[in-house]
Design an enzyme around this catalytic site. Structure first.
Site, mmCIF file in Angstrom:
data_model
loop_
_atom_site.group_PDB
_atom_site.id
_atom_site.type_symbol
_atom_site.label_atom_id
_atom_site.label_comp_id
_atom_site.label_asym_id
_atom_site.label_seq_id
_atom_site.Cartn_x
_atom_site.Cartn_y
_atom_site.Cartn_z
ATOM 1 N N ILE A 119 5.202 -8.391 1.928
ATOM 2 C CA ILE A 119 4.465 -7.962 0.744
ATOM 3 C C ILE A 119 4.481 -6.441 0.781
ATOM 4 O O ILE A 119 4.149 -5.833 1.802
ATOM 5 C CB ILE A 119 3.029 -8.531 0.719
ATOM 6 C CG1 ILE A 119 2.271 -8.034 -0.525
ATOM 7 C CG2 ILE A 119 2.263 -8.212 1.987
ATOM 8 C CD1 ILE A 119 0.904 -8.695 -0.689
ATOM 9 N N SER A 120 4.926 -5.821 -0.310
ATOM 10 C CA SER A 120 5.095 -4.364 -0.336
ATOM 11 C C SER A 120 3.760 -3.637 -0.250
ATOM 12 O O SER A 120 2.712 -4.185 -0.604
ATOM 13 C CB SER A 120 5.811 -3.940 -1.615
ATOM 14 O OG SER A 120 7.102 -4.492 -1.673
#
Length: 221
Positions: A64-65
């Site tokens: 997840i960025s």
């Protein structure tokens, strides 16, 4: 902080200090990031870390960025309430959740069945509706719902896959990390009168985009 949302304070701090203070000005994007409980989109044990300014692992080699990069990409899409949006790489479902609050239609393509199913579960747990997750090769886009007003690619490719450019509507915007496997350049493409303008947005590091028009195929722009 409430019993139903124990990380409300952390989320507010994330938006103010990691997002707004670093130049994000789109109030709709800021509001969406305040509303979506990011901690519901990370693996168990990472809940508090969800609001730190860094990417996190979500399993199967995916991430997840970091919140700031999510905000930059979302703002640069310039999404309007009636827009049809295509996401390449569902990941945890967090980016799709934000898009669902900004656009009219959101289609998200995920290559890995297990990741896609987890994203669906995360979205349901967060009470997010309006996102359709499809398992398939994201580098081929999703022709049945094309054209798209905005396309966001959340994995790195050596070039922008040609099918995605073809599926971009007139006036449409595409955001993607482009370059070698280790680190890339984030670029914005805008289609005007059939031609594509490329705007550089800075350096990033994403997991590779695997597919026919990505790292395992020919035909990328």
């Amino acid at each position: 902080m409430t019993k139903t949302d124990p990380y409300e304070r952390e989320r507010e701090a994330m938006v103010e200090h990691q997002i707004r203070d670093r130049g994000i000005r789109d109030e709709r994007v800021l509001a969406a990031m305040r509303e979506i409980p990011r901690h519901l989109f990370v693996p168990k044990g990472y809940e508090r870390a969800a609001y730190e300014d860094r990417p996190l692992p979500i399993g199967e080699g995916q991430t997840i960025s970091q919140p700031y990069i999510v905000a930059v990409m979302t703002e640069q899409l310039e999404i309007k309430p009636q827009d049809r949006v295509l996401e390449i790489g569902s990941g945890s479902g967090y980016q799709a959740a934000l898009l669902a609050g900004l656009a009219g239609t959101v289609i998200s393509i995920e290559r890995l069945e297990g990741v896609a199913e987890q994203a669906r579960e995360n979205l349901a747990r967060a009470g997010v509706t309006g996102v359709r997750i499809v398992v398939g090769d994201g580098t081929e886009g999703y022709p049945p719902e094309a054209p798209y007003d905005a396309i966001i690619v959340t994995a790195a490719s050596p070039g922008v896959p040609e099918p995605l450019i073809e599926q971009l509507a007139e006036g449409g915007r595409l955001i993607a990390p482009i370059g070698p496997r280790d680190c890339q350049d984030l670029v914005k493409l805008v289609k005007r009168e059939g031609k594509v303008e490329t705007i550089p947005l800075g350096g990033v590091c994403f997991v590779p985009l695997i597919g026919q028009f990505g790292w395992r195929g020919e035909g990328f722009r």
